[in-house]
Design a protein around this motif. Structure first.
Motif, mmCIF file in Angstrom:
data_model
loop_
_atom_site.group_PDB
_atom_site.id
_atom_site.type_symbol
_atom_site.label_atom_id
_atom_site.label_comp_id
_atom_site.label_asym_id
_atom_site.label_seq_id
_atom_site.Cartn_x
_atom_site.Cartn_y
_atom_site.Cartn_z
ATOM 1 N N LYS A 174 1.214 -1.008 0.013
ATOM 2 C CA LYS A 174 -0.432 0.154 -0.075
ATOM 3 C C LYS A 174 0.187 1.212 -0.104
ATOM 4 N N GLU B 272 1.212 4.335 -2.600
ATOM 5 C CA GLU B 272 1.311 5.690 -2.420
ATOM 6 C C GLU B 272 2.286 6.628 -3.192
ATOM 7 N N THR C 73 1.066 6.893 -6.809
ATOM 8 C CA THR C 73 -0.453 6.733 -7.800
ATOM 9 C C THR C 73 -0.481 8.582 -7.723
ATOM 10 N N ASP C 74 -1.653 9.075 -7.707
ATOM 11 C CA ASP C 74 -2.167 10.174 -7.124
ATOM 12 C C ASP C 74 -3.330 10.154 -6.370
ATOM 13 N N PRO C 75 -3.768 10.564 -5.440
ATOM 14 C CA PRO C 75 -4.668 10.595 -4.759
ATOM 15 C C PRO C 75 -5.681 10.809 -4.888
ATOM 16 N N SER C 76 -5.412 12.048 -5.794
ATOM 17 C CA SER C 76 -6.069 13.178 -5.661
ATOM 18 C C SER C 76 -7.291 12.726 -7.460
#
Length: 423
Positions: free
Chosen positions: A54, A58, A61-64
């Motif tokens: 995980k 993170e 990747t782009d959480p937005s």
């Protein structure tokens, strides 16, 4: 692949606000290789493996904009909404390689094919690929897989050497015109990588690409020193473009061998302050797949002291959007690090002088430089650290990265190591 109702709702909600340019291609990142090949490791450390995975996801990747969903106990479904289909598949392969490297190690990972799987959510069709083939397609100038296999069978030839012809193939200007810009025969020009030691952890984690050639007396020249003393802006730009193309091959070579490090490439102030050459350079950068650019940093060189912060920002801003980070090489003790920070630079560095008594090499200046950088939350590096005395001074001053003959010679190798054998 089964999704619970909560996951399905997350997908529906995400699709309503996050348009995807890859046709809603959902990639799957599985840990089957760890579970099947190392069942005891999986049984003992399942939770730690999941948490580490995980954490790596993170980073990539782009959480937005991106969507990451756990699927079962050994898979993740990822939707990269801003990547096209090829880049999404390549990104998933790179993530999987990094997760596996953490748990099975470099030697075991080298024997594994990294398989990538995806499903087109609109049509339900499945897509599969192998990381090696995705990298082949991303680069387009690598030798055949049979040739790569032959290299791997010889430990002393772990790296792929890109010829000047292959490097120039990605550039629209013919080789003979490039030679005219350089002012010498390109047969005498090579490109190599200078390992940078991350002092805090004792690992070579950045590899700086440099042009290299011998002069008439047999002395090794590198970087912009390969050019004539009275070089023209066109010659400087030619070096910048060729070095960037070799750096691209280095990143692909690193990823091909499933090793994660950062590649640095210099670009001159002259190249980036002329609109036409800056546009050409940025276009070359954009031709590198975005996922590979995630491992590329740019070092702005030859900038005169006193350049206004706004002018520096005009140079740094477009480079930042296309790369991992931008550093600035400082050539004068008068250069304001605060201006570099304000312009968007991630770090700043100097070259150690070859002659004793120069301000840039004094312990007092080195200490002030590193302390100022850290106060501004910038990284500090030192190049041309060619003696053990210089290395000791830089370590004591607190520099983050050191590079030079005292630590490691120029090499074709790109990839993280804790010990480096001189070339």
């Amino acid at each position: 692949m089964e999704f619970c109702e909560a996951d399905k709702q997350k997908l529906r909600d995400a699709f309503s606000v996050k348009p995807s340019m890859n046709g809603n291609l959902m990639t799957f990142i599985g840990l089957d290789e760890v579970r099947k090949r190392f069942p005891k490791l999986w049984a003992r450390h399942r939770n730690r493996i999941a948490e580490t995975s995980k954490s790596i996801l993170e980073q990539f990747t782009d959480p937005s904009t991106d969507i990451v969903l756990p699927v079962g106990e050994d898979k993740f479904a990822v939707l990269f909404t801003r990547l096209d289909k090829d880049e999404a598949m390549l990104r998933s392969g790179m993530i999987k390689a990094e997760i596996l490297r953490r748990f099975v190690g470099d030697e075991a990972l080298g024997q594994l094919d990294i398989h990538c799987h995806a499903i087109e959510l609109d049509s339900g069709s499945m897509t599969s690929g192998v990381l090696r083939d995705l990298l082949d397609a991303a680069d387009g100038h690598r030798p055949s897989r049979a040739a790569i296999g032959a290299e791997r069978s010889l430990p002393q030839q772990r790296a792929y050497r890109a010829s000047v012809g292959e490097i120039g193939a990605a550039w629209s200007v013919p080789i003979d015109e490039i030679e005219q810009q350089f002012g010498f025969d390109l047969d005498s020009l090579e490109f190599a990588f200078q390992p940078h030691l991350y002092a805090r952890r004792g690992v070579f984690s950045i590899f700086e690409c440099r042009a290299v050639r011998y002069n008439a007396t047999g002395e090794i020249l590198s970087g912009y020193a390969v050019l004539p003393r009275e070089c023209t802006p066109d010659q400087v730009t030619a070096v910048d473009k060729m070095t960037l193309m070799r750096a691209r091959h280095g990143i692909v070579d690193m990823a091909f061998r499933k090793r994660i490090a950062v590649v640095a490439t210099p670009v001159s102030f002259e190249t980036m302050t002329t609109r036409s050459t800056a546009t050409e350079y940025l276009e070359l950068l954009q031709k590198i797949p975005s996922d590979l650019r995630n491992y590329l940093v740019v070092d702005v060189c030859r900038a005169p002291a006193g350049v206004p912060e706004g002018r520096l920002a005009e140079i740094i801003s477009p480079l930042k959007r296309l790369t991992r980070a931008v550093f600035v090489h400082v050539g004068s003790a008068q250069q304001s690090l605060a201006a570099l920070k304000g312009a968007g630079a991630f770090g700043a560095g100097i070259s150690m002088p070859s002659k004793a008594g120069c301000d840039l090499g004094s312990p007092a200046f080195l200490g002030r430089f590193a302390a100022s950088a850290h106060k501004l939350r910038m990284q500090a590096y030192a190049l041309d650290v060619d003696t053990q005395e210089q290395a000791t001074r830089c370590r004591e001053a607190g520099f983050d990265y050191l590079a030079g003959r005292a630590l490691a010679e120029l090499s074709d190798y790109v990839g993280p190591v804790t010990e480096f054998r001189a070339a």
